[in-house]
Design an enzyme around this catalytic site. Structure first.
Site, PDB file in Angstrom:
ATOM      1  N   ASP A  80      24.108 -52.705   6.208  1.00 54.90           N
ATOM      2  CA  ASP A  80      23.856 -51.563   5.326  1.00 54.90           C
ATOM      3  C   ASP A  80      24.813 -51.570   4.147  1.00 54.90           C
ATOM      4  O   ASP A  80      24.448 -51.250   3.017  1.00 54.90           O
ATOM      5  CB  ASP A  80      24.014 -50.250   6.094  1.00 54.90           C
ATOM      6  N   ALA A  81      26.070 -51.940   4.410  1.00 52.88           N
ATOM      7  CA  ALA A  81      27.084 -51.929   3.348  1.00 52.88           C
ATOM      8  C   ALA A  81      26.731 -52.939   2.265  1.00 52.88           C
ATOM      9  O   ALA A  81      26.818 -52.642   1.066  1.00 52.88           O
ATOM     10  CB  ALA A  81      28.457 -52.241   3.938  1.00 52.88           C
ATOM     11  N   ASP A 121      23.841 -51.584   0.288  1.00 49.34           N
ATOM     12  CA  ASP A 121      24.308 -50.565  -0.667  1.00 49.34           C
ATOM     13  C   ASP A 121      24.991 -51.201  -1.863  1.00 49.34           C
ATOM     14  O   ASP A 121      24.866 -50.732  -2.997  1.00 49.34           O
ATOM     15  CB  ASP A 121      25.260 -49.582   0.024  1.00 49.34           C
ATOM     16  N   LEU A 141     -14.486 -34.016  -5.556  1.00 48.03           N
ATOM     17  CA  LEU A 141     -15.408 -33.170  -6.315  1.00 48.03           C
ATOM     18  C   LEU A 141     -16.155 -34.011  -7.334  1.00 48.03           C
ATOM     19  O   LEU A 141     -15.626 -34.976  -7.868  1.00 48.03           O
ATOM     20  CB  LEU A 141     -14.620 -32.093  -7.073  1.00 48.03           C
ATOM     21  N   GLU A 157     -11.425 -21.638 -10.872  1.00 49.80           N
ATOM     22  CA  GLU A 157      -9.967 -21.694 -10.742  1.00 49.80           C
ATOM     23  C   GLU A 157      -9.465 -23.011 -11.334  1.00 49.80           C
ATOM     24  O   GLU A 157     -10.229 -23.969 -11.412  1.00 49.80           O
ATOM     25  CB  GLU A 157      -9.584 -21.611  -9.264  1.00 49.80           C
ATOM     26  N   LYS A 197      -7.998 -26.668 -11.915  1.00 56.28           N
ATOM     27  CA  LYS A 197      -7.901 -27.885 -11.108  1.00 56.28           C
ATOM     28  C   LYS A 197      -6.486 -28.415 -11.290  1.00 56.28           C
ATOM     29  O   LYS A 197      -6.107 -28.841 -12.379  1.00 56.28           O
ATOM     30  CB  LYS A 197      -8.923 -28.915 -11.573  1.00 56.28           C
ATOM     31  N   ASP A 223      -3.276 -30.704 -11.095  1.00 60.45           N
ATOM     32  CA  ASP A 223      -3.072 -32.148 -11.114  1.00 60.45           C
ATOM     33  C   ASP A 223      -1.889 -32.507 -10.215  1.00 60.45           C
ATOM     34  O   ASP A 223      -0.783 -32.740 -10.682  1.00 60.45           O
ATOM     35  CB  ASP A 223      -2.824 -32.590 -12.562  1.00 60.45           C
ATOM     36  N   ARG A 236      -4.235 -36.718   1.708  1.00 57.65           N
ATOM     37  CA  ARG A 236      -5.679 -36.933   1.761  1.00 57.65           C
ATOM     38  C   ARG A 236      -6.015 -38.339   2.255  1.00 57.65           C
ATOM     39  O   ARG A 236      -6.967 -38.538   2.989  1.00 57.65           O
ATOM     40  CB  ARG A 236      -6.259 -36.711   0.360  1.00 57.65           C
ATOM     41  N   TYR A 257      -6.131 -23.582  -1.744  1.00 63.75           N
ATOM     42  CA  TYR A 257      -7.450 -23.282  -2.295  1.00 63.75           C
ATOM     43  C   TYR A 257      -8.611 -23.671  -1.380  1.00 63.75           C
ATOM     44  O   TYR A 257      -9.772 -23.492  -1.736  1.00 63.75           O
ATOM     45  CB  TYR A 257      -7.624 -23.938  -3.665  1.00 63.75           C
ATOM     46  N   LYS A 275     -16.886 -23.058  -7.609  1.00 66.74           N
ATOM     47  CA  LYS A 275     -17.386 -23.157  -6.244  1.00 66.74           C
ATOM     48  C   LYS A 275     -18.334 -21.995  -5.978  1.00 66.74           C
ATOM     49  O   LYS A 275     -18.073 -20.875  -6.431  1.00 66.74           O
ATOM     50  CB  LYS A 275     -16.238 -23.070  -5.234  1.00 66.74           C
ATOM     51  N   LYS A 331     -14.047 -30.825 -16.273  1.00 67.17           N
ATOM     52  CA  LYS A 331     -12.827 -31.438 -16.783  1.00 67.17           C
ATOM     53  C   LYS A 331     -12.559 -31.027 -18.235  1.00 67.17           C
ATOM     54  O   LYS A 331     -13.501 -30.830 -19.000  1.00 67.17           O
ATOM     55  CB  LYS A 331     -12.927 -32.974 -16.712  1.00 67.17           C
ATOM     56  N   CYS A 342     -29.053 -63.713 -28.400  1.00 65.02           N
ATOM     57  CA  CYS A 342     -27.987 -63.638 -27.401  1.00 65.02           C
ATOM     58  C   CYS A 342     -26.845 -64.562 -27.827  1.00 65.02           C
ATOM     59  O   CYS A 342     -27.080 -65.744 -28.082  1.00 65.02           O
ATOM     60  CB  CYS A 342     -28.537 -64.055 -26.040  1.00 65.02           C
ATOM     61  N   CYS A 388     -26.733 -67.628 -25.035  1.00 64.28           N
ATOM     62  CA  CYS A 388     -27.761 -68.670 -24.858  1.00 64.28           C
ATOM     63  C   CYS A 388     -28.669 -68.826 -26.066  1.00 64.28           C
ATOM     64  O   CYS A 388     -29.501 -69.721 -26.104  1.00 64.28           O
ATOM     65  CB  CYS A 388     -28.584 -68.404 -23.602  1.00 64.28           C
ATOM     66  N   CYS A 408     -30.917 -59.696 -23.708  1.00 60.81           N
ATOM     67  CA  CYS A 408     -31.179 -61.116 -23.877  1.00 60.81           C
ATOM     68  C   CYS A 408     -32.440 -61.443 -23.090  1.00 60.81           C
ATOM     69  O   CYS A 408     -32.587 -61.032 -21.941  1.00 60.81           O
ATOM     70  CB  CYS A 408     -29.992 -61.890 -23.331  1.00 60.81           C
ATOM     71  N   CYS A 465     -30.045 -68.087 -19.271  1.00 61.26           N
ATOM     72  CA  CYS A 465     -28.840 -67.589 -19.939  1.00 61.26           C
ATOM     73  C   CYS A 465     -27.642 -67.740 -19.005  1.00 61.26           C
ATOM     74  O   CYS A 465     -27.610 -67.168 -17.917  1.00 61.26           O
ATOM     75  CB  CYS A 465     -29.000 -66.132 -20.348  1.00 61.26           C
TER      76      CYS A 465
END
Ligand code: IVH
Length: 717
Positions: free
Chosen positions: A44-45, A48, A94, A127, A129, A131, A150, A238, A302, A326, A431, A434, A455, A461
């Protein structure tokens, strides 16, 4: 003296950069040994000491701090170190809506689904949303017993110890709360706390964090809950998961109950009835957005009544009774330096804007879609002018927009900055790959010219053929490891018949052709004996494949993963599917109706599938493919205990208790297949008043006929 031991004060900038690279790798390696394998190589030392040296060098050379620096890794612990938790009820996402029109469609869809309800009689909640990251917190007999992220919606990570450090979240519920309660909501970091944390990091010479959301996620997923405790995370309740009892019968009521139990709930939640009021509330929240002390990215609507929510039910991943409206995407200015044309699997020519690199909402953007020829000209999908008819020219200063994970797009041009010498863009008539003619089809249904230029080269192609193959081997289709985009190009271009892959069946004959050949793949640059062995193993592993993957892999226009799953479930075997498609070719009759009546498959998709099977070249390739691979029979959904699982049901006549859509959705959620026409294969006909020829047919074929009430008794609804 090696760079690894040289005192920090004596390091040159170049040495410091090398030392930081070494330390990042070495600390990550030791982290993995410690956490993942429980077999640390150093004390550990010593560990660190590595970290301290890293910090000291970073303090002296802040400009050299690496993106993968150990000091930046908030959530250093890999996710495997948190125990998995299977959610008692899945945590869904959603659907998104972006415009007033989308919201009107959402509300109209709710009314349509439920049927026969007067205007404005359905209340909705609106309501913000938040973040942050969603969390499910479980209480048994009034005590918090677990908290989970989740994850993939089905299984999350157990972060109970970390959640216990969030002061706002009650550890116990008041007497009278149901025995089992799962409160769901969003864990977030306040903007002010985020800024303060960053100021502190800066003062300590450490790299600052990118945004509150990522910082909250990193702070929560800490094996050492003390770190979480120091980060001042917050919470809004919610939603809910499993509840042994429902303390309210509306969305709004439930949130008020959570509030009375001591959970923070969002003060901007409102209950509204009309689309106009809903949109008004969205505007209001949008105006307040800059002053809120937390990030939000939209407004969630909702259906308020829980009874109606239950009737509306779910699509595959999201509820029918909710949507996220959104906020508009982030925008930035930059110069359009060129327009390239990409040719896709279906021959569509897509113009792609090449941009001077620009940061839009924290992400560097160099390409953006220009959709199609009309879009560049300033003409919308319905022939209407967009951007007031302004066209987009190479050399223009343009406005680039990025929303969430969607491909960035160019939304406008700055006319004042346009060079007088600039010329309008000429969309190619052939195209670029081709040389075949590129045309815009006439839409059979509307009689209008299609927006997409295609095309006409089909299989000749190279772009279409290779894109087909790339789709075939892609992750959600055949998923063949070792056969990526680069390799497909290589095998496609090869002139050696023992190496060439031009169509999907060639993939499965490669090993045999190689055995008979002297020019060995393993001697070619980029391949070795081991990788070739692995490639063959990966190919052979896929000779048995799930039916929906097989159907998706065929690359039929409009047939994405979800549609492929619907088809697989509906037809059960590949032979039944192909036979059905060939029989449906006149676009009329039972086979055509069976296809069209699958919930989730509309006429455009149905047509595309039938057209695909009319093309002999397609069926020839499939026949060859079937000599090599065996698509498996589709698994039926596990709705054990349902008396209608696997049964084919037809609804006819007028239904009184449900709309047709609702009845269909309910039957399908119980594992039944719903069809629009009666055949010998039909198991049950549910006949309401006014049933006509379908009822006669049912009698003719001796199919069980039920009234709506008898049907409800049968399914226990
Ligand atoms: S409701 C079944 N309400 O958005 C629906 N979600 O895009 C459950 N989110 O995973 C979600 N604020 O993490 C709901 N007020 C809100 C929300 C919200 C943020 C998040 C949540 C969800 C994601 C879906």
């Amino acid at each position: 003296m090696s760079t690894e031991q040289k005192p920090v004060e004596n390091l040159t900038e170049e040495e410091a950069a090398a030392a930081l690279a070494y330390l990042a790798a070495e600390i990550a390696r030791n982290d993995a040994l410690y956490h993942g394998k429980d077999a640390p190589e150093i004390s550990d030392a010593d560990y660190d000491a590595l970290k301290r040296r890293n910090d000291a060098i970073e303090a002296r050379f802040p400009a050299l701090i690496r993106a993968d620096s150990p000091s930046r890794r908030v959530g250093a612990a890999p996710s495997e170190t948190f125990a998995p938790v299977v959610h008692a009820r899945p945590m869904l996402s959603l659907d998104n809506t972006f415009s007033q029109e989308d919201v009107e469609d959402f509300v109209a869809g709710v009314y349509r689904f439920l049927g026969r309800l007067p205007d404005n009689s359905i209340a909705f909640t609106a309501e913000p949303k938040i973040d942050g990251l969603s969390m499910s917190i479980r209480y048994e007999n009034g005590r918090m017993v677990s908290a989970a992220t989740r994850g993939d919606g089905t299984t999350g990570e157990n972060v109970t110890a970390n959640i216990r450090t969030i002061k706002e979240i009650p550890q116990t519920l008041p007497a009278g709360a149901p025995a089992i309660v799962e409160v769901r909501g969003e864990v977030y970091m306040a903007k002010s706390d985020f800024l303060a944390l960053n100021a502190q990091m800066e003062a300590e010479g450490k790299q600052t964090y990118v945004n509150p959301r990522n910082t909250a996620a990193g702070s929560l997923r800490q094996l050492d809950a003390k770190v979480t405790a120091s980060r001042k995370l917050k919470f809004f309740a919610y939603a809910w998961g499993e509840m042994s009892d429902m303390p309210a019968d509306t969305q709004y009521g439930m949130v008020q109950v959570f509030k009375s139990w001591g959970f923070p709930v969002n003060p901007l939640m409102a209950r509204l009835n009309s689309v106009a009021d809903i949109l008004g509330h969205y505007e209001q929240i949008g105006l307040q957005r800059p002053d809120l002390d937390y990030d939000i990215d939209g407004v969630v609507y909702k259906v308020d009544s829980l009874e109606l929510q239950a009737r509306l039910g779910f699509r595959s991943r999201s509820p029918r009774w909710a949507t996220a409206h959104k906020f508009p995407a982030e925008q930035a200015f930059t110069r359009l330096v060129g327009i390239d044309i990409q040719v896709g699997r279906t021959g569509a020519l897509t113009p792609v804007a090449r941009l001077e690199p620009i940061t839009v909402g924290g992400v560097v953007v160099t390409n953006a879609t220009l959709h199609n020829a009309d879009y560049i000209k300033g003409i919308g999908n319905k022939g209407e002018p967009i951007r007031d008819g302004r066209d987009i020219r190479v050399g223009d200063m343009v406005i680039v927009q990025r929303a969430g994970d969607v491909i960035p797009q160019i939304v406008d041009v700055v006319m004042e900055k346009r060079e007088p010498s600039s010329v309008s863009y000429e969309f190619p008539k052939v195209c670029p790959v081709c040389g075949s003619h590129a045309v815009r089809d006439i839409n059979e249904k509307t009689g209008k010219v299609d927006a997409v230029t295609r095309c006409t080269g089909g299989f000749i192609c190279r772009a279409q053929a290779t894109e087909h193959l790339k789709h075939f081997v892609s992750r959600n289709a055949y998923d063949i490891e070792g056969l990526g985009s680069k390799q497909i190009d290589f095998f496609f271009e090869s002139e050696d018949s023992a190496l060439q892959i031009r169509t999907a069946p060639d993939i499965f004959t490669l090993e045999k052709r190689q055995q008979a050949s002297l020019a060995k793949l393993e001697n070619i640059d980029g391949f070795g004996k081991v990788s070739v062995g692995k490639l063959y193993a990966a190919i052979n592993e896929r000779r048995q494949i799930a039916l929906h993957r097989f159907i998706f892999a065929l690359g039929i226009r409009h047939v994405g993963e979800t549609t492929a799953k619907l088809l697989a479930r509906s037809y059960g075997t590949y032979n039944a599917f192909e036979a059905g498609m060939k029989e449906a070719a006149p676009l009329a009759g039972d086979a055509w109706n069976d296809l069209n009546n699958i919930e989730g498959i509309g006429e455009v998709v149905a047509r595309a599938i039938v057209e695909f099977y009319k093309e002999p070249r397609n069926t020839e390739v499939i026949a060859k493919l079937l000599e090599q691979v065996q698509p498996q029979e589709a698994e039926q959904p596990v709705t054990s205990g349902s008396p209608v699982t696997g049964k084919t049901v037809v609804f006819t006549g007028s239904l009184e208790k449900f709309t047709r859509d609702e009845a269909k959705a309910k039957a399908e959620s119980l594992g039944a297949k719903v069809s629009g026409s009666v055949s010998k294969k039909t198991d049950i006909v549910v006949a309401g008043p006014g049933a006509g020829s379908k009822l006669d047919k049912a009698r003719e074929f001796n199919v069980q006929v039920l009234t709506e009430d008898e049907w409800l008794d049968l399914i226990g609804g």
